[in-house]
Design a protein around this motif. Structure first.
Motif, mmCIF file in Angstrom:
data_model
loop_
_atom_site.group_PDB
_atom_site.id
_atom_site.type_symbol
_atom_site.label_atom_id
_atom_site.label_comp_id
_atom_site.label_asym_id
_atom_site.label_seq_id
_atom_site.Cartn_x
_atom_site.Cartn_y
_atom_site.Cartn_z
ATOM 1 N N LYS A 174 0.835 -1.197 0.000
ATOM 2 C CA LYS A 174 0.000 0.000 0.000
ATOM 3 C C LYS A 174 0.870 1.247 0.000
ATOM 4 O O LYS A 174 1.891 1.306 0.674
ATOM 5 C CB LYS A 174 -0.918 -0.012 1.226
ATOM 6 C CG LYS A 174 -1.884 -1.198 1.240
ATOM 7 C CD LYS A 174 -2.732 -1.199 2.495
ATOM 8 C CE LYS A 174 -3.674 -2.407 2.520
ATOM 9 N NZ LYS A 174 -4.482 -2.452 3.753
ATOM 10 N N SER A 175 0.446 2.246 -0.763
ATOM 11 C CA SER A 175 1.245 3.469 -0.898
ATOM 12 C C SER A 175 1.397 4.208 0.416
ATOM 13 O O SER A 175 2.404 4.871 0.652
ATOM 14 C CB SER A 175 0.609 4.401 -1.942
ATOM 15 O OG SER A 175 -0.729 4.702 -1.593
ATOM 16 N N ASP A 176 0.412 4.096 1.314
ATOM 17 C CA ASP A 176 0.501 4.808 2.591
ATOM 18 C C ASP A 176 1.408 4.100 3.595
ATOM 19 O O ASP A 176 1.622 4.574 4.702
ATOM 20 C CB ASP A 176 -0.884 5.013 3.201
ATOM 21 C CG ASP A 176 -1.631 3.698 3.446
ATOM 22 O OD1 ASP A 176 -1.062 2.623 3.170
ATOM 23 O OD2 ASP A 176 -2.781 3.758 3.908
ATOM 24 N N ALA A 177 1.978 2.941 3.168
ATOM 25 C CA ALA A 177 2.888 2.216 4.056
ATOM 26 C C ALA A 177 4.341 2.615 3.820
ATOM 27 O O ALA A 177 5.251 2.054 4.410
ATOM 28 C CB ALA A 177 2.741 0.711 3.846
ATOM 29 N N SER A 178 4.570 3.596 2.936
ATOM 30 C CA SER A 178 5.927 4.052 2.660
ATOM 31 C C SER A 178 5.951 5.571 2.631
ATOM 32 O O SER A 178 4.917 6.232 2.741
ATOM 33 C CB SER A 178 6.402 3.493 1.313
ATOM 34 O OG SER A 178 5.701 4.108 0.253
ATOM 35 N N ASP A 179 7.167 6.114 2.462
ATOM 36 C CA ASP A 179 7.295 7.569 2.437
ATOM 37 C C ASP A 179 7.057 8.156 1.043
ATOM 38 O O ASP A 179 7.127 9.365 0.848
ATOM 39 C CB ASP A 179 8.675 8.001 2.950
ATOM 40 C CG ASP A 179 9.818 7.395 2.148
ATOM 41 O OD1 ASP A 179 9.562 6.880 1.045
ATOM 42 O OD2 ASP A 179 10.963 7.436 2.634
ATOM 43 N N GLY A 180 6.790 7.308 0.073
ATOM 44 C CA GLY A 180 6.448 7.786 -1.257
ATOM 45 C C GLY A 180 7.614 8.246 -2.103
ATOM 46 O O GLY A 180 7.416 8.841 -3.170
ATOM 47 N N GLU A 181 8.850 7.951 -1.683
ATOM 48 C CA GLU A 181 10.005 8.442 -2.425
ATOM 49 C C GLU A 181 10.101 7.821 -3.821
ATOM 50 O O GLU A 181 10.438 8.495 -4.792
ATOM 51 C CB GLU A 181 11.300 8.180 -1.652
ATOM 52 C CG GLU A 181 12.514 8.819 -2.320
ATOM 53 C CD GLU A 181 13.764 8.716 -1.473
ATOM 54 O OE1 GLU A 181 14.529 9.688 -1.479
ATOM 55 O OE2 GLU A 181 13.980 7.683 -0.819
#
Length: 337
Positions: free
Chosen positions: A181-188
């Motif tokens: 899930k995208s919200d499980a990372s910092d999105g870098e």
């Protein structure tokens, strides 16, 4: 702050420097067309690492992660082959450039969709058209880990035909087996891909790209690594990877889950998961689920799952702690049947 940026870089994008290996047999293969049903078929680019020119007992495929290439794993594969040879087991390590990456990015005929299913099928096609024995082990890092899981799942379903033989072992290195899930990372990763997509396909120079990334707030290490993925074409430079197709693969990687495979691994197969101690990809519920599967052990009707924790390492496992990774893998690598 510097430590945080470094950890973030290592946990989000995968790269290692190009190591020369003059004292090991290293053969390079460019794809060549083979005939089947009157159609010309090209297969993935790859390199081989072997500890000697003599015969080998077994074969392992090594799969890189997003925006990487097989050469990223050359040094580690060399050392693993040497350690295994000390145990009287001579392995051939096949370092594969996945579709849209490395030297495979220039291959025509690796058609979309660019997803985990087709990336795994490319491996099967490589085996068939090179007329190799099927690999006993597959080692996959991050996105490459999910390609390895897809390969096993497809092979077990019979998707590759009756001649296909399941590997005996998978090494899935710091790759969460479920949906990411995208919200499980910092999105870098997403920020990097968005930035690269906004640039023209032909660029003034490598230094221009590095300076542009720095001006957008990316770290020096990340910016220089991005610049290393460029090749000279006339007066300009272009990417060594197929960017949009790599983005498609990244989306497939995030959306695909292999929990059902881990819950019911095929008989005779071990799926060895390596969790990097300092990686930010592992949520508590995921680890709890994996630990439960490991406690089940190997049953009469199926294979088994094992979990190993690599200390003092972020996501960049083969660079952060290669010695520790060798100490985990070497004694647990399958022996020749």
């Amino acid at each position: 702050m510097e430590k945080t940026l470094k950890a973030s870089l290592r946990s989000r994008l995968l790269f290692s420097t190009h190591f020369s290996v003059p004292w090991l047999l290293l053969s390079r293969s460019t794809p060549s067309p083979r005939r089947q049903d009157s159609r010309s078929i090209e297969t993935l680019a790859y390199e081989e690492v072997r500890p000697s020119e003599g015969p080998y007992n077994s074969t392992a495929f090594v799969l890189h992660g997003l925006l990487g290439s097989g050469r990223n794993w050359k040094s580690f594969s060399r050392n693993l082959a040497l350690e295994l040879q000390k145990r009287s087991s001579v392995w051939r390590m096949v370092l594969v450039d996945l579709r849209n990456h490395g030297r495979s990015a220039g291959i025509k005929g690796l058609d979309p969709p660019h997803d985990m299913g087709n990336a795994a099928r490319d491996l099967a096609n490589l085996v068939k058209f090179r007329e190799w024995a099927w690999p006993e082990v597959i080692v996959g890092h991050s996105m490459g880990g999910k390609v390895a899981l897809e390969f096993v799942a497809s092979c077990a379903r019979g998707d590759y035909g009756e001649s296909a033989v399941l590997p005996k072992q998978l090494w899935v290195l710091d790759s969460v087996p479920g949906e990411v899930k995208s919200d499980a990372s910092d999105g870098e990763v997403e920020k990097v891909l968005h930035t690269l997509k906004s640039l023209p396909s032909s660029l003034p120079s490598r230094q221009w790209v590095v300076d542009h990334m720095l001006s957008l707030g990316f770290s020096k290490s990340l910016s220089e690594w991005i610049g290393s993925n460029l090749k000279k074409e006339g007066e300009h430079v272009t990417w060594t990877f197929n960017l949009q197709a790599a983005i498609d693969m990244f989306n497939s990687y995030r959306e695909t889950s292999y929990w059902s495979l881990l819950e019911h691994p095929p008989k005779g197969l071990e799926i060895a998961i390596v969790q990097a101690e300092n990686s930010d990809r592992w949520q508590g519920d995921v680890l709890q689920k994996l630990e439960g599967l490991c406690r089940k052990g190997e049953t009469a009707g199926g294979g088994k799952v094992s979990l190993h924790v690599l200390p003092k390492s972020g996501h960049w496992v083969h660079v952060d702690n290669p010695k520790g990774l060798l100490e985990i893998m070497t004694p647990n690598f399958i022996s020749r049947a």
